[in-house]
Design an enzyme around this catalytic site. Sequence first.
Site, mmCIF file in Angstrom:
data_model
loop_
_atom_site.group_PDB
_atom_site.id
_atom_site.type_symbol
_atom_site.label_atom_id
_atom_site.label_comp_id
_atom_site.label_asym_id
_atom_site.label_seq_id
_atom_site.Cartn_x
_atom_site.Cartn_y
_atom_site.Cartn_z
ATOM 1 C CG ASP A 78 -30.174 -38.743 22.304
ATOM 2 O OD1 ASP A 78 -30.143 -39.974 22.308
ATOM 3 O OD2 ASP A 78 -29.368 -38.041 21.670
ATOM 4 C CE1 TYR A 134 -23.900 -40.293 19.831
ATOM 5 C CE2 TYR A 134 -24.690 -38.783 18.132
ATOM 6 C CZ TYR A 134 -24.937 -39.777 19.061
ATOM 7 O OH TYR A 134 -26.214 -40.251 19.240
ATOM 8 C CG HIS A 136 -34.161 -43.010 22.652
ATOM 9 N ND1 HIS A 136 -33.447 -42.712 23.786
ATOM 10 C CD2 HIS A 136 -33.622 -42.239 21.659
ATOM 11 C CE1 HIS A 136 -32.510 -41.817 23.508
ATOM 12 N NE2 HIS A 136 -32.596 -41.517 22.218
#
Length: 416
Positions: free
Chosen positions: A207, A340, A394
């Site tokens: 990630d 982010y 994931h």
Amino acid sequence: MTTSVELSVAALSLDPGQSDAEAHTPPIAFEVKPFTIDLSTRATRMISLVKAAQLPDKPAFPGLGSTFGADLDKMKELQSAWTTTFNWSTQQEAMNKYPHFTAIIEGLTIHYIYQKSKNHGAIPLILIHGWPASFLQFLPLVEPLTTMGKTSTGASVSFDIVIPSLPGFAFSSPPPVKWTLQDTARIFDILMTKVLGYKTHAVFGTDFGCVVGYSMYSKFPTNVRSASFDYIPFIALMPDQLTAEGIVLDDYGKFAIQILVKTATTGIGYYYEQSTEPNTIGLALFDNPLGQLIWMGSKYLLWSDPRAGTNGSLVNTDNILASISLYFLTESFISATFTYAQNATSFGTVYTRAPTDAPMLFSSFKFNNQYWPKEIISRVGNMVFYKEHDFGGHFPSLDNPTEFVDDLREIRTFFK
């Protein structure tokens, strides 16, 4: 209830040993200190808030399940478990059986677990998490990786394991406003080479952690002598783009690419919100543990293999609730979300090759939310290993820890 974390700790329960790397006294400048997790007082209030929160009795639009996001029935099950069977004190005790430390690097407090192998020749390996995960994601790997194992060719291998918390996550302090994941790569290199004293080491990143790990692989080639990933910091290509590149997918690839398409078309609302208005969602859910569960916990369900709980999968209620509890109790939801906005362009659109001859390994898990065929992976580094797994998603250290450990052990074959 015995959790997967407890099982991992029970198997570990050994004092850190020596590897072939000499034990180094951390430089005083970094103020290295042992660290103990103590959040029980806050946990009492957290459970009270969860009990007081109310979800709808039934869906506004029945029969949709998780089609448009979190599944109400599943969220209600998790809420109930959080206030009945889940026990933060048990989880915290299990976490504290690992050796935790903090160090001051470039003015930031960096939290990390440092578990050394007792075996000669252990390879230093830093494991870097992403969102909505934390250091908890990797705890099931500590015991098998620090214990002597075998590669696919029968070579013996073990690792010294370092698991840091990204800046702004859990017990690592929030970074400055313009801080990037490349900055994190720099301080994690300092952690490995100057704080812990390793001349060379390996790295795994997933990630957002892949951005950090790949930056370390690219920018510090003398130090990072092997890198492993299940994500790369380049935007995955859509089916028509792969066709234009002359890449033909097999059955595995055809399945995996459809998950990528679904994610790109219906599963990125959270990404836009966190990239543009992290403070909005951050403030809205700051004192709302159930809200954080719905926002982040739903991702564990949506991004994992749908067969979770079978075939060795550790994606279960306790692990999901432990992860969300950690975010809430450390008040790190906002600072983690800001990652982010601070790194809106961290995944590149142009595939470039890292200027290093260090070997790069890649593990693909069928239900991950992104997919890169080996033809693409070979463009960005010295790819020596590529393996596709039919089980997992994931969070491979939880989804499919056994096969994931096997892949990481292959680092020994190529480490130089």
